[in-house]
Design an enzyme around this catalytic site. Structure first.
Site, PDB file in Angstrom:
ATOM      1  N   SER A  13     -14.552   3.990  -0.702  1.00 49.50           N
ATOM      2  CA  SER A  13     -14.035   4.027  -2.058  1.00 49.50           C
ATOM      3  C   SER A  13     -12.921   5.080  -2.177  1.00 49.50           C
ATOM      4  CB  SER A  13     -15.185   4.289  -3.042  1.00 49.50           C
ATOM      5  OG  SER A  13     -14.798   4.024  -4.361  1.00 49.50           O
ATOM      6  N   GLU A  31     -11.129  -3.864   0.203  1.00 45.91           N
ATOM      7  CA  GLU A  31     -12.239  -4.170  -0.703  1.00 45.91           C
ATOM      8  C   GLU A  31     -11.952  -3.521  -2.042  1.00 45.91           C
ATOM      9  OE1 GLU A  31     -14.600  -1.850  -2.090  1.00 45.91           O
ATOM     10  OE2 GLU A  31     -13.568  -0.136  -1.220  1.00 45.91           O
ATOM     11  N   HIS A  38     -18.292  -2.262  -2.024  1.00 47.25           N
ATOM     12  CA  HIS A  38     -19.291  -1.674  -2.920  1.00 47.25           C
ATOM     13  C   HIS A  38     -20.494  -2.615  -3.001  1.00 47.25           C
ATOM     14  CE1 HIS A  38     -15.829   0.802  -3.859  1.00 47.25           C
ATOM     15  NE2 HIS A  38     -16.603   1.606  -4.560  1.00 47.25           N
TER      16      HIS A  38
END
Length: 316
Positions: free
Chosen positions: A104, A216, A286
Site C-alpha cells: 500500500s 493493485e 488489499h
C-alpha cells in the site's frame, strides 16, 4: 526457524490496537522474536508520529539487524518524507540481510529505494491487516512469508481468469502457441497504483526499462483506475515495460450510469493501448490471500494456458 522481526510504523497511525496486538501474538506463536519500535503506536494528526518520528523509525528499522522489517500498516505518510530518508543506510541493511516488507503506502518507500539504490524489498503483508486478523491469518500469505524468512521462496503462481486467455493470446506481440509465452530476466516492480501514479515526474519513480510492472489498489472505482493507468501511459512508463500484471482491485462500487464500464473494460482499454502483455488475477493487493513479491529483482514471467508464474529463484 526463529527469526528477528522488527515492527515499525512509517505511514498512518495504528488505530486498530487489537489487530496490532493479535499480529504480534501471531508472529510470536510462530516462534519468532518480535521487536516493536518505540514509536510504533505514536500518533500525530493521521500519522504514526510526526515526520521526524517516522523517519527515525525507518532508520531504527534499518539499524536493527533484524531479519525482517515489517510495517504495522499502510495508509498515507511516506510520500511526504521521501527526500529525508537515508537510502544508503537502508540499502546497506538489506545487503546485510534485513528484508523490508510491506504494501500500500509502502510502495512509495519501495519505489524511491529502488530508484535511488537498486535495492530489493518485498511487497507483502502488513502486521495488522494480515497477521492481526480475527481468526486465522491466510495460509497462503503465511506460507509465502515463511518462504521469505527461510530463504526458500522461488516464485509465485496463479491461474488466469478464463476470459483472460483469449486476450493474452490475441495480444499484438504474441509468440509461440496460443496462451504460451515467457519473459526472462526482467525487473519486477510496482505496487499500489495510486501511490505509483503520484510519483510520476519525481525522482522517486524508478526508471525501469523492459520490466514487469505489477499493480493493485483499493477503494478506487474503475474510472479512477483507468485515469491513473492513463497517467502512466501518457508519461511513457507503460511503453517501457514487457508486461503489466494486475493484482486485486477491491472495495469499490459500480453505479447505474457506468453502463457496463467496469474493471474488465479498463483492462481491455489498457490492452488496446500497450504492446506489453497485460495479465490479470495476481493474488496480491488489499486482500487476505497475497503472495510476496521481490520489488527490484530480476525475474521470469511464464504463461502456460491459464497458469501464470513469476519466478525469481533465491533472493537472499
Amino acid at each position: 526457524m526463529k527469526k528477528h522481526i522488527y515492527i515499525y510504523s512509517p505511514s498512518s497511525a495504528v488505530r486498530d490496537k487489537a489487530s496490532f496486538k493479535r499480529g504480534l501474538a501471531r508472529l510470536k506463536a510462530l516462534g519468532h522474536e518480535v521487536e516493536v519500535d518505540e514509536a510504533a503506536l505514536a500518533s500525530h494528526q493521521r500519522f504514526a508520529g510526526d515526520d521526524e518520528t517516522r523517519l527515525a523509525a525507518i532508520h531504527r528499522a534499518a539499524a536493527s539487524g533484524a531479519d525482517v522489517a515489517l510495517i504495522s500498516r499502510g495508509g498515507y505518510g511516506l510520500t511526504r518524507i521521501l527526500p529525508e530518508i537515508n537510502y544508503k543506510a537502508v540499502a546497506k541493511a538489506i545487503s546485510k540481510g534485513t528484508q523490508f516488507v510491506g504494501l500500500s503506502d509502502f510502495t512509495a518507500f519501495q519505489s524511491a529505494l529502488l530508484a535511488k539504490t537498486g535495492a530489493v524489498t518485498w511487497a507483502g503483508p502488513a502486521l495488522g491487516e494480515d497477521f492481526g486478523v480475527e481468526g486465522t491469518p491466510d495460509d497462503i500469505m503465511e506460507a509465502c512469508f515463511d518462504d521469505l524468512i527461510t530463504g526458500q521462496g522461488e516464485g509465485a503462481g496463479w491461474q488466469l481468469p478464463k476470459n483472460a486467455i483469449n486476450s493474452v493470446a490475441n495480444s499484438p506481440n504474441k509468440t509461440g502457441a496460443t496462451g504460451h509465452f515467457s519473459i526472462k530476466n526482467a525487473v519486477l516492480w510496482g505496487g499500489n497504483l495510486s501511490v505509483l501514479a503520484s510519483l510520476v515526474g519525481t525522482p522517486y519513480l524508478p526508471a525501469v526499462k523492459g520490466g514487469i510492472l505489477f499493480l493493485e489498489d483499493v477503494n478506487e472505482h474503475p474510472y479512477r483506475v483507468e485515469r491513473m493507468l492513463a497517467q502512466l501511459l501518457h508519461a511513457g512508463v507503460l511503453a517501457q515495460q514487457k508486461a503489466v500484471v494486475l493484482g486485486q482491485f477491491t472495495n469499490y462500487k459500480l453505479v447505474p450510469h457506468d453502463k457496463g464500464f467496469k474493471l474488465a473494460a479498463v483492462v481491455a482499454w489498457l490492452q488496446s493501448r500497450v504492446k506489453a502483455r497485460v495479465l490479470t488475477g495476481l493474488p496480491y493487493g488489499h486482500v487476505a490471500t497475497k503472495v510476496l513479491l521481490p520489488v527490484g529483482a530480476p525475474i521470469a514471467l511464464a504463461v502456460e494456458g491459464r497458469d501464470a508464474f513469476l519466478l525469481w529463484g533465491h533472493q537472499h
